[in-house]
Design an enzyme around this catalytic site. Structure first.
Site, PDB file in Angstrom:
ATOM      1  N   ASP A  39      32.616  48.376  11.714  1.00 52.11           N
ATOM      2  CA  ASP A  39      33.437  49.248  12.561  1.00 52.11           C
ATOM      3  C   ASP A  39      33.620  48.692  13.969  1.00 52.11           C
ATOM      4  OD1 ASP A  39      30.913  49.572  13.538  1.00 52.11           O
ATOM      5  OD2 ASP A  39      30.900  51.764  13.474  1.00 52.11           O
ATOM      6  N   HIS A 132      35.606  38.543  43.846  1.00 53.14           N
ATOM      7  CA  HIS A 132      36.948  38.711  44.402  1.00 53.14           C
ATOM      8  C   HIS A 132      36.904  39.258  45.823  1.00 53.14           C
ATOM      9  CE1 HIS A 132      41.265  39.122  44.282  1.00 53.14           C
ATOM     10  NE2 HIS A 132      41.184  40.398  44.583  1.00 53.14           N
ATOM     11  N   LYS A 195      52.491  35.909  52.009  1.00 52.33           N
ATOM     12  CA  LYS A 195      52.906  36.337  50.670  1.00 52.33           C
ATOM     13  C   LYS A 195      53.006  37.848  50.598  1.00 52.33           C
ATOM     14  CE  LYS A 195      50.044  37.181  47.401  1.00 52.33           C
ATOM     15  NZ  LYS A 195      48.951  37.135  46.406  1.00 52.33           N
ATOM     16  N   ARG A 197      53.422  41.017  47.476  1.00 50.49           N
ATOM     17  CA  ARG A 197      53.322  41.279  46.038  1.00 50.49           C
ATOM     18  C   ARG A 197      54.065  42.577  45.732  1.00 50.49           C
ATOM     19  NH1 ARG A 197      49.944  39.277  42.155  1.00 50.49           N
ATOM     20  NH2 ARG A 197      48.529  38.310  43.663  1.00 50.49           N
ATOM     21  N   ASP A 221      41.622  29.407  45.867  1.00 46.58           N
ATOM     22  CA  ASP A 221      41.640  30.815  45.457  1.00 46.58           C
ATOM     23  C   ASP A 221      40.400  31.095  44.620  1.00 46.58           C
ATOM     24  OD1 ASP A 221      42.604  33.372  45.429  1.00 46.58           O
ATOM     25  OD2 ASP A 221      44.522  32.879  44.504  1.00 46.58           O
ATOM     26  N   THR A 226      47.837  34.915  36.125  1.00 43.06           N
ATOM     27  CA  THR A 226      49.097  34.444  35.532  1.00 43.06           C
ATOM     28  C   THR A 226      49.608  33.169  36.200  1.00 43.06           C
ATOM     29  OG1 THR A 226      50.429  35.793  37.033  1.00 43.06           O
ATOM     30  CG2 THR A 226      49.732  36.802  34.944  1.00 43.06           C
ATOM     31  N   GLY A 227      49.031  32.820  37.348  1.00 43.82           N
ATOM     32  CA  GLY A 227      49.422  31.601  38.045  1.00 43.82           C
ATOM     33  C   GLY A 227      50.558  31.768  39.026  1.00 43.82           C
ATOM     34  N   GLY A 228      51.116  32.979  39.118  1.00 46.55           N
ATOM     35  CA  GLY A 228      52.272  33.192  39.983  1.00 46.55           C
ATOM     36  C   GLY A 228      52.003  32.898  41.441  1.00 46.55           C
TER      37      GLY A 228
END
Length: 328
Positions: A39, A132, A195, A197, A221, A226-228
């Site tokens: 399961d 982060h 930048k 977002r 970084d 996603t690498g954007g």
């Protein structure tokens, strides 16, 4: 390390990494039985005694994030019930780290929830790698060590690029503290990408603050999803006549079409090299010379020795930076 008083275990996402660590320490990796029921439930049993031992358990809570996290929680519970003297959870990658604050109403702070789950499971200490945001440390009510990897990367990147004409670049304002630490440690100039977002996983680079023309630019970084962000930054640096553009990120998630985006960036000459660590198993780039994986095993070996000898972890960074200044 004293194998009679210390034992090192690895869960599913860090097995190769911990194998190298134990090889360097000349001690065996602890044995675990890990099964999955029909399961989908996870079963874990430690195949050796942990009673009154200091236990170090490695796991990256990467994709599938929830399965990896649950595996770690179950393992910690088993160690606690096995009467381990202490349990140190070493997370090369800490999932949910980006959900560290509320940006809109009725949102969770999932990073705090994960910290509570680990503490409740019974962990004594946590080691996080290039988290982060620093505020994550405050989510725990137990000792937390925040491990830095920049010195491991710099040994390779500075060797490849040289210090002459090298500029450290932060791809956004959120990463300035991280980039400044690296730039300051090697007395290098710093540049910042302005930048915005507009939506999740969508980034637009607008301007460059700092001199990058005819310079070798090292974009720094903590992670690549996603690498954007870094590809947009690389494109902007090229438009400002950067000589070389390299990317350095501790955690390579490479979700969605990120591998294809970077392959295109390599082919178009936007990015010369991409450096990531093995905090997450890397399987999405095959025989690509521009993609290089930096091994964190030597760092974790030193960290484990610090734990075993009750010595300072920060001394590791100082020693490595001094070596880089002298020899690279």
């Amino acid at each position: 390390m004293d194998r009679h008083n210390h034992v090192v275990f690895s869960l599913s996402k860090t097995h190769d990494l911990v194998s190298r660590i134990c090889q360097k320490l000349k001690m065996p990796m602890g044995l675990i039985t890990h099964n999955e029921f029909a399961d989908g439930e996870t079963y874990i049993r430690f195949e050796e005694s942990v009673r009154n031992k200091d236990v170090f358990i490695f796991q990256s809570t990467c994709a599938p994030v929830n399965d990896s996290l649950m595996e770690l929680l179950i393992a910690i519970d088993a160690l606690k019930r096995g009467s381990a003297k202490s349990i140190t959870a070493i997370l090369p990658y800490y999932g949910y780290a980006r959900q560290d604050r509320k940006t809109m109403g009725r949102e969770p702070i999932t990073s705090k929830l994960v910290a509570d789950l680990l503490t409740t499971a019974g962990v004594s200490r946590v080691a996080l790698t290039d988290i982060h945001s620093d505020q994550t440390q405050g989510f725990f009510n137990i000792p937390v060590d925040t491990l830095r990897t920049y010195h491991v990367f710099l040994t390779r990147t500075v060797e490849l690029l040289g210090k002459k004409d090298l500029v450290v670049v932060s791809p956004d304002y959120g990463g300035v503290k991280r980039a400044r630490l690296i730039a300051t440690s090697l007395e290098l100039p710093l540049a910042i990408i302005d930048k915005r977002r507009p939506a999740h996983n969508v980034a637009e680079s607008i301007n460059v603050l700092g001199e990058v023309a005819n310079k070798n630019c090292l974009i720094v970084d903590d992670m690549i999803d996603t690498g954007g962000t870094v590809i947009a930054a690389a494109k902007l640096l090229r438009e400002h006549h950067a000589k070389k553009v390299c990317v350095m990120a501790t955690h390579g998630l490479f979700n969605g079409e990120a591998p294809q985006r970077f392959q295109k960036a390599f082919n178009e000459g936007l990015v010369d090299y991409l450096f990531v660590s093995n905090s997450i198993p890397q399987t999405k780039f095959d025989q690509c010379p521009q993609f290089q994986v930096i091994d964190l095993a030597p760092l974790f070996e030193e960290v484990l020795l610090c734990y075993a000898n009750n010595s300072s972890i920060s001394a590791i960074y100082t020693r490595h930076i001094e070596w880089i200044k002298k020899h690279v």
